[in-house]
Design an enzyme around this catalytic site. Sequence first.
Site, short mmCIF file in Angstrom:
data_model
loop_
_atom_site.label_atom_id
_atom_site.label_comp_id
_atom_site.label_asym_id
_atom_site.label_seq_id
_atom_site.Cartn_x
_atom_site.Cartn_y
_atom_site.Cartn_z
N LEU A 123 -1.34 9.74 4.06
CA LEU A 123 -2.56 9.25 4.72
C LEU A 123 -3.19 8.10 3.94
CD1 LEU A 123 -4.95 9.81 6.76
CD2 LEU A 123 -5.86 11.33 5.01
N GLU A 166 4.86 14.81 6.09
CA GLU A 166 4.65 15.29 7.47
C GLU A 166 5.43 14.42 8.46
OE1 GLU A 166 0.15 15.41 7.06
OE2 GLU A 166 0.55 17.36 7.94
N ARG A 176 -7.12 16.21 -3.47
CA ARG A 176 -8.01 15.25 -2.79
C ARG A 176 -9.12 15.97 -2.03
NH1 ARG A 176 -5.62 11.65 -5.78
NH2 ARG A 176 -3.50 11.12 -5.20
N GLU A 179 -2.83 17.19 -1.15
CA GLU A 179 -4.09 17.35 -0.41
C GLU A 179 -5.11 18.15 -1.21
OE1 GLU A 179 -1.14 17.27 0.91
OE2 GLU A 179 -1.22 16.24 2.84
N LYS A 208 0.85 -1.21 0.00
CA LYS A 208 0.00 0.00 0.00
C LYS A 208 0.88 1.25 0.00
CE LYS A 208 -4.13 -1.91 0.15
NZ LYS A 208 -5.06 -1.78 -0.98
N ARG A 209 2.09 1.08 -0.49
CA ARG A 209 3.04 2.20 -0.61
C ARG A 209 3.27 2.91 0.73
NH1 ARG A 209 2.86 -1.06 -4.20
NH2 ARG A 209 2.66 -0.52 -6.41
N GLY A 255 0.98 13.03 4.09
CA GLY A 255 1.35 12.64 5.45
C GLY A 255 2.71 11.98 5.54
N LEU A 309 -5.93 6.83 2.36
CA LEU A 309 -7.15 7.51 1.91
C LEU A 309 -8.39 6.64 2.07
CD1 LEU A 309 -5.54 9.17 -1.24
CD2 LEU A 309 -6.30 10.36 0.83
N ALA A 344 3.22 6.99 0.91
CA ALA A 344 2.18 7.65 0.10
C ALA A 344 1.25 8.49 0.96
CB ALA A 344 1.38 6.61 -0.67
N GLY A 377 -2.83 17.45 7.93
CA GLY A 377 -3.32 17.29 9.30
C GLY A 377 -2.30 16.66 10.23
C1 1HE Z 1 -2.98 3.80 -1.15
C2 1HE Z 1 -2.37 5.06 -1.00
C3 1HE Z 1 -2.93 5.93 -0.05
C4 1HE Z 1 -1.33 4.00 -2.54
N1 1HE Z 1 -3.98 5.52 0.68
N2 1HE Z 1 -4.02 3.42 -0.40
N3 1HE Z 1 -1.69 10.49 -0.67
C5 1HE Z 1 -1.82 10.54 -2.00
O1 1HE Z 1 -2.66 11.23 -2.55
C6 1HE Z 1 -0.91 9.64 -2.76
C7 1HE Z 1 -1.70 8.49 -3.37
N4 1HE Z 1 -0.83 7.48 -3.96
C8 1HE Z 1 -0.23 7.65 -5.16
O2 1HE Z 1 -0.26 8.70 -5.78
C9 1HE Z 1 0.50 6.45 -5.69
O3 1HE Z 1 0.03 5.29 -5.02
C10 1HE Z 1 2.06 6.51 -5.53
C11 1HE Z 1 2.61 7.58 -6.47
C12 1HE Z 1 2.47 6.82 -4.10
C13 1HE Z 1 2.65 5.13 -5.90
O4 1HE Z 1 2.21 4.75 -7.18
P1 1HE Z 1 2.32 3.22 -7.61
O5 1HE Z 1 1.92 3.15 -9.06
O6 1HE Z 1 3.65 2.68 -7.22
O7 1HE Z 1 1.24 2.42 -6.70
P2 1HE Z 1 -0.35 2.33 -6.83
O8 1HE Z 1 -0.70 1.29 -7.87
O9 1HE Z 1 -0.94 3.68 -7.02
O10 1HE Z 1 -0.78 1.84 -5.38
C14 1HE Z 1 -0.52 0.53 -4.93
C15 1HE Z 1 -1.57 0.21 -3.88
O11 1HE Z 1 -1.41 1.11 -2.77
C16 1HE Z 1 -2.98 0.44 -4.38
O12 1HE Z 1 -3.82 -0.46 -3.71
P3 1HE Z 1 -4.34 -1.83 -4.41
O13 1HE Z 1 -5.14 -2.51 -3.36
O14 1HE Z 1 -5.11 -1.38 -5.62
O15 1HE Z 1 -3.08 -2.59 -4.79
C17 1HE Z 1 -3.30 1.83 -3.90
O16 1HE Z 1 -4.67 2.08 -3.78
C18 1HE Z 1 -2.61 1.82 -2.57
N5 1HE Z 1 -2.29 3.17 -2.11
N6 1HE Z 1 -1.36 5.15 -1.89
C19 1HE Z 1 -4.49 4.29 0.49
N7 1HE Z 1 -2.41 7.13 0.20
C20 1HE Z 1 -2.84 13.69 8.18
S1 1HE Z 1 -3.44 14.35 6.75
C21 1HE Z 1 -2.40 13.82 5.49
C22 1HE Z 1 -3.07 14.02 4.17
C23 1HE Z 1 -2.42 13.23 3.08
O17 1HE Z 1 -1.51 12.47 3.28
S2 1HE Z 1 -3.06 13.50 1.52
C24 1HE Z 1 -2.04 12.57 0.47
C25 1HE Z 1 -2.56 11.19 0.26
#
Ligand code: 1HE
Length: 267
Positions: free
Chosen positions: A73, A121, A144, A141, A34-35, A118, A75, A71, A149
């Site tokens: 929070l 963070e 999204r 963020e 889940k990265r 996060g 989500l 990756a 946070g």
């Molecule tokens: C996740 C998450 C996640 C991956 N929450 N499940 N963070 C983001 O907006 C970043 C979202 N993630 C991405 O943009 C990409 O996953 C990556 C660039 C980090 C990596 O890409 P990749 O091609 O290597 O992996 P993938 O195919 O996108 O993800 C692999 C799996 O991880 C997949 O799940 P699967 O069950 O389909 O295999 C994804 O859904 C899962 N995954 N990232 C949940 N973030 C305290 S407030 C903080 C606010 C924030 O952090 S906002 C930023 C959130």
Amino acid sequence: MAKASKRAFPKLPASLAATRRGDVAILALARPQKRNALDDATVLGIERFFTALPIGIKAVVMHGRGAHFSAGLDLSELTERDVAEGVEHSRLWHRAFAQIEFGKVPVVAVLHGAVVGGGLELAAAAHIRVAERSTYYALPEGSRGIYVGGGASVRLPKLIGVARMQAMMLTGLTYGAKEGQAMGLSQFLVGNGKGLAKGIELAKRIAENAPLTNFAVMHALPRIAESDPESGYLAESLMAAIAQGSPDAKARLKDFLEKRGKKVLRG
Ligand code: 1HE
């Protein structure tokens, strides 16, 4: 606390793995499938890890397994949360990451791949960041529909300034490892695959310092830097006197004066 628990790591969720190299603890984000997205169990585990470090640990290295540091929070946990739960959730992150920034020992974060939301963070709560060339930083963020946070509004402006953080959040702009190094997100930049070794090397150096000096650097320095200058100078003089009065400092100074102490040599 029971004696045994002070010698072993606390129980951690499967998304975290702790190991020990002498007086350095290594905490791995261990959810690469889940990265290394940070769900509640992981954040609670981070809090537990840093509040219950075993006896004798003098520095921590934190890194991520797989192709990315984190990756951010998880989500998938966000959809059902109401406003009050949102505040509580953010406060949980604050509490957990405060145990890193203002915990017992200095923390080195080793970064590679995505260090986003996060994940950034979490990295910002560490005292030293080592970035591999593959590292990239983003605050997605905005795209999204949420807001940081996990303490980024407080910690990131100190590293990169409000304007850069605003640019990252408003545009979704991604910064690479070299840019991150130039703007102060990382203090060390190394080749891919070399980060953990560098992090451990730095942590071992940190572990050799007098504990009171490390305490002063972690707890007094950032507060002094934010206080008015006169209060700052006073606090610094008190901290300096306390540190130099310790038996540890006396022994180290004696070592140097009797030609046993390390010289400060380049390299
Ligand atoms: C996740 C998450 C996640 C991956 N929450 N499940 N963070 C983001 O907006 C970043 C979202 N993630 C991405 O943009 C990409 O996953 C990556 C660039 C980090 C990596 O890409 P990749 O091609 O290597 O992996 P993938 O195919 O996108 O993800 C692999 C799996 O991880 C997949 O799940 P699967 O069950 O389909 O295999 C994804 O859904 C899962 N995954 N990232 C949940 N973030 C305290 S407030 C903080 C606010 C924030 O952090 S906002 C930023 C959130």
